[in-house]
Each structure stands twice: as C-alpha cells, then as structure tokens.
Scaffold this active site. Structure first.
Site, short mmCIF file in Angstrom:
data_model
loop_
_atom_site.label_atom_id
_atom_site.label_comp_id
_atom_site.label_asym_id
_atom_site.label_seq_id
_atom_site.Cartn_x
_atom_site.Cartn_y
_atom_site.Cartn_z
N TYR A 166 6.65 -10.14 6.63
CA TYR A 166 6.52 -8.71 6.91
C TYR A 166 7.02 -8.41 8.32
CZ TYR A 166 3.46 -7.82 2.86
OH TYR A 166 2.95 -7.69 1.60
N ASP B 207 0.82 -1.21 0.00
CA ASP B 207 0.00 0.00 0.00
C ASP B 207 0.85 1.26 0.00
OD1 ASP B 207 -2.33 -1.55 0.16
OD2 ASP B 207 -2.25 -1.60 2.34
#
Length: 268
Positions: free
Chosen positions: A112, A54
């Site tokens: 992540y 994003d």
C-alpha cells in the site's frame, strides 16, 4: 462446462465506491465487476478479491480471482471487460492461473501507499481527491524514525478496528517494508507540483484500517502532538484505545499483490 481460472489485476478510483465488497444497496467494485462478468459469461461469476479496500480507497493493483468458461482467454477477457466496465474501473492485466489459485489466501505480500501533501496546493480540487492535505508542520525525520520500527513481525492489535478479526486471531503481520519517501511528480495520488511525503508499506497481511491508523499516528508524532516512540510503544499494546484517529481514506492506494510464480500459467 470446462472452466479457466484467471487473475484480474484491477485499477480503480475509489471515490464513488462504497469499498470493494459487494453490498446490496451500495455501489462497490466487486458488485460492478461481477455484473459485467455475468453479462459476458451468461451466468453469475464470483470475483474474489485479494483484500477488501474501504470506501474511498483506490487501487493500482488489486487482484481478483475469477472462474470463467474456457473460451475466455485472459487477453480476450481483459479486452471485453474494459469495453463494458465504467470509467472508474480498469483491468490493467489478466493472467491464467492454476486451478488452486485463491486471490486472498494464495497472496504472499500486499503493498500500500499513502500520499500526504504539505503545501497549500494540496487543497486544490485536482489533488485532494487522491491525497491528504496536511495543514500542520511535519518533521520528516520523525516520520522516518517512527516508520523504522515497523519492519519485522509484530502484533498490530493497536492498529486495527476492534472485533473485525476473529477472536482468536493473533493480529500478527510480517512487514517487509515500511518507509516514508519524498513526494514526487507523476500524476494523481502523488503527482503534480507541490511537496509532501508518501508512506509505503508491504506485508504478508493487513488488518482493518491498519495502514490508516499507522499513518494517522505517525503524522501526529511528526506534528508534535504525540511523543516520539509512540509507534514502538503501541506495537506492545493489547488494544487500540491509545491509537490516533485513522487518516482519511482518499489518499490510500493498494499498489500490488504478490503470488508465488508457480501459480501462473501465463506470465505475471
């Protein structure tokens, strides 16, 4: 013309990007990369990413698959790209892959990390670009216990933006690792002096905003805003109506993407 399949491992600072995916009127990582690839190859080249980070999200190990003229070996392509790419994108490595390689569908795992600073210095302009400055008192034991229920296969429907996956998607992910560790020194996104915590999670797939929803919810529990056991309860939820707000994007890093070794023609 004979072509070569190459995996590019990318590092980028997401602050000035509107995310990974190409958009007509926005600066994106995919758009910038494809522009430079087109200049080098003399024709449009599609760069397929392992995931769509994003706006504001960073990467240390985003993978992109490209098909380029055979004259471009992985080392030569990496050098040429790094000579033309802007200073917030860098090709960390490049590997020749088998023709059937697909950056998204061939991936077996993605990892992540999310960085939280709990000291006053986290609000410094030299740290807030790469971490979340948490002003509330956070209980590390509660962070640990909430994360402990995540490994294994679960439905993460409660931790995804609605209607971003196909209607028939099961929203199930297999989590290999999910844990908080103490924040240590070592550079942007976890470096420098100060205190805090880093959340690390590895899974076969991730849903839209999934990591940020998880972090936002765990921080609310650790700050006393929500009941312990909230993560476990939401893993059985049919929708995301009771999830906390997603944590801010600037502290999230795509660390690496894994592929089967047999897809590599030059070593990973």
């Amino acid at each position: 013309m004979p072509a070569r399949t190459v995996q590019l491992v990318l590092a980028y600072d997401g602050a000035r990007f509107a995310g990974w995916q190409r958009q007509p009127d926005e600066r994106t990582v995919q758009g910038v990369l494809e522009e430079v690839l087109g200049k080098l190859c003399g024709a449009p080249v599609a760069a397929l990413g392992a995931g769509r980070t994003d706006a504001g999200v960073h990467a240390r190990g985003q993978a992109a698959g490209v098909r380029v003229p055979e004259k471009w070996g992985p080392l030569e392509l990496r050098r040429a790209l790094n000579g033309l790419l802007p200073d917030d994108v860098w090709v960390a490595s490049a590997h020749e892959m088998r023709p059937e390689f697909h950056a998204r569908y061939s991936a077996t795992a993605r990892r992540y990390s999310y960085v939280v600073g709990t000291d006053e210095g986290a609000r410094s302009p030299f740290r807030r670009r790469w971490e979340l400055a948490e002003r509330r008192a956070i209980d590390p034991a509660l962070l640990a216990s909430e994360a402990a229920v995540l490994p294994g296969e679960h439905s993460f429907r409660a931790f995804a933006v609605q209607k971003t996956a196909p209607q028939d998607d099961h929203h199930r992910c297999i989590v290999r690792l999910a844990a908080w560790r103490r924040r240590t020194s070592g550079g942007p996104g976890g470096g420098g002096d100060g205190s805090g915590a880093v959340f690390e999670i590895e899974a076969n797939r991730f849903l839209h905003h999934m990591v940020r929803f998880l972090v936002g919810t765990m921080l609310d529990v650790a700050a006393g805003k929500r009941e312990p056991g909230t993560i476990a309860r939401l893993l059985d939820a049919p929708d995301n109506r009771d999830v906390s707000s997603p944590a801010a994007p600037q502290a999230l890093f795509l660390e690496r993407v894994e592929y089967p070794p047999e897809l590599y023609l030059s070593g990973p």
